[in-house]
Design a protein around this motif. Structure first.
Motif, PDB file in Angstrom:
ATOM      1  N   ASP A 144      34.195  49.518  39.317  1.00 48.01           N
ATOM      2  CA  ASP A 144      34.061  49.963  37.921  1.00 48.01           C
ATOM      3  C   ASP A 144      35.217  50.861  37.477  1.00 48.01           C
ATOM      4  O   ASP A 144      35.530  50.932  36.290  1.00 48.01           O
TER       5      ASP A 144
ATOM      6  N   VAL B  25      38.132  48.500  34.222  1.00 47.18           N
ATOM      7  CA  VAL B  25      37.525  49.161  33.066  1.00 47.18           C
ATOM      8  C   VAL B  25      37.509  48.291  31.817  1.00 47.18           C
ATOM      9  O   VAL B  25      36.676  48.488  30.926  1.00 47.18           O
ATOM     10  N   GLU B  26      38.399  47.313  31.727  1.00 46.83           N
ATOM     11  CA  GLU B  26      38.444  46.461  30.535  1.00 46.83           C
ATOM     12  C   GLU B  26      37.238  45.535  30.431  1.00 46.83           C
ATOM     13  O   GLU B  26      36.998  44.947  29.376  1.00 46.83           O
ATOM     14  N   HIS B  27      36.443  45.420  31.481  1.00 43.80           N
ATOM     15  CA  HIS B  27      35.269  44.547  31.438  1.00 43.80           C
ATOM     16  C   HIS B  27      34.206  45.052  30.462  1.00 43.80           C
ATOM     17  O   HIS B  27      33.377  44.284  29.994  1.00 43.80           O
ATOM     18  N   GLU B  28      34.235  46.329  30.166  1.00 47.61           N
ATOM     19  CA  GLU B  28      33.195  46.901  29.304  1.00 47.61           C
ATOM     20  C   GLU B  28      33.180  46.259  27.918  1.00 47.61           C
ATOM     21  O   GLU B  28      32.115  45.971  27.383  1.00 47.61           O
ATOM     22  N   GLN B  29      34.339  46.009  27.328  1.00 49.05           N
ATOM     23  CA  GLN B  29      34.372  45.384  26.004  1.00 49.05           C
ATOM     24  C   GLN B  29      33.787  43.977  26.041  1.00 49.05           C
ATOM     25  O   GLN B  29      33.130  43.542  25.096  1.00 49.05           O
TER      26      GLN B  29
ATOM     27  N   ALA C 277      31.431  42.946  28.203  1.00 45.90           N
ATOM     28  CA  ALA C 277      29.992  43.122  28.385  1.00 45.90           C
ATOM     29  C   ALA C 277      29.324  43.478  27.059  1.00 45.90           C
ATOM     30  O   ALA C 277      28.262  42.942  26.721  1.00 45.90           O
ATOM     31  N   ASP C 278      29.943  44.357  26.281  1.00 46.74           N
ATOM     32  CA  ASP C 278      29.389  44.727  24.974  1.00 46.74           C
ATOM     33  C   ASP C 278      29.268  43.508  24.063  1.00 46.74           C
ATOM     34  O   ASP C 278      28.270  43.329  23.364  1.00 46.74           O
TER      35      ASP C 278
ATOM     36  N   LEU D 264      27.437  46.322  35.483  1.00 46.39           N
ATOM     37  CA  LEU D 264      27.847  46.768  34.151  1.00 46.39           C
ATOM     38  C   LEU D 264      27.054  46.054  33.053  1.00 46.39           C
ATOM     39  O   LEU D 264      26.385  46.694  32.232  1.00 46.39           O
ATOM     40  N   LEU D 265      27.089  44.742  33.030  1.00 43.95           N
ATOM     41  CA  LEU D 265      26.369  43.968  32.014  1.00 43.95           C
ATOM     42  C   LEU D 265      24.861  44.084  32.209  1.00 43.95           C
ATOM     43  O   LEU D 265      24.112  44.235  31.235  1.00 43.95           O
TER      44      LEU D 265
ATOM     45  N   LYS E 299      23.643  47.342  30.737  1.00 39.69           N
ATOM     46  CA  LYS E 299      23.705  47.333  29.271  1.00 39.69           C
ATOM     47  C   LYS E 299      22.551  46.524  28.686  1.00 39.69           C
ATOM     48  O   LYS E 299      21.962  46.915  27.672  1.00 39.69           O
TER      49      LYS E 299
END
Length: 167
Positions: free
Chosen positions: A32, A36-40, A42-43, A71-72, A75
């Protein structure tokens, strides 16, 4: 300098691992922090599910194939979905459960889903598709485990390659 050390750990794991499972077990503690770019992405996937499943009272069961450290999965659970995270990495699943007690963790491969037919209203997969040795077998399993009116969302990099697919 700290970021460089994290990347060195990933590179070292890639060079020393004999399988995807071993690689992800080794990098799970730093995953994680490195990606860090995976968050966008996942959103965006959460948004797709909320939009496409709006108004469906029973549309809460979601399977996250290749969930990694969650992460996903987290969320989706935070938005009220009943989420099951599935991954081949024991260490990733362990870390996911430490940070998200309200999700189900299953150690399995995408090509052999340990679920009944029509078990999920939605199935998601973020960035893991390229790791499946037999993507056709994974898709057959997804079709089997997904309800006839279900939704499949595959997130890929770049995000323009992914999208929502209604079965």
């Amino acid at each position: 300098m700290a970021r460089l050390r994290l990347w060195w750990r990933v590179i070292k794991a890639a060079l020393c691992s004999r399988s995807n499972r071993q690689f992800y077990d080794r990098i799970a503690p730093v995953y994680d922090q490195v990606f860090v770019e995976h968050e966008q992405h996942a959103d965006r996937m959460v948004e797709l599910l909320q939009t496409n499943l709006a108004g469906q009272a029973d549309a809460t069961r979601v399977l996250d194939i290749g969930c990694g450290t969650g992460l996903l999965t987290r969320k989706l659970a935070d938005r009220g979905f009943d989420v099951t995270g599935l991954d081949i990495s024991f260490e990733s699943l362990r870390l996911m459960q430490q940070s998200a007690a309200n999700v189900h963790a299953v150690h399995a491969e995408g090509a052999r889903l340990p679920f009944t037919d029509d078990a999920f209203q939605a199935i998601v997969s973020l960035g893991s598709w390229r790791h499946f040795p037999d993507p056709r077998r994974v898709m057959k399993e997804i079709i089997r485990a997904l309800r006839p009116d279900g939704l499949l969302v595959i997130g890929y990099f770049p995000p323009s390659l992914g999208g929502a697919i209604h079965q």
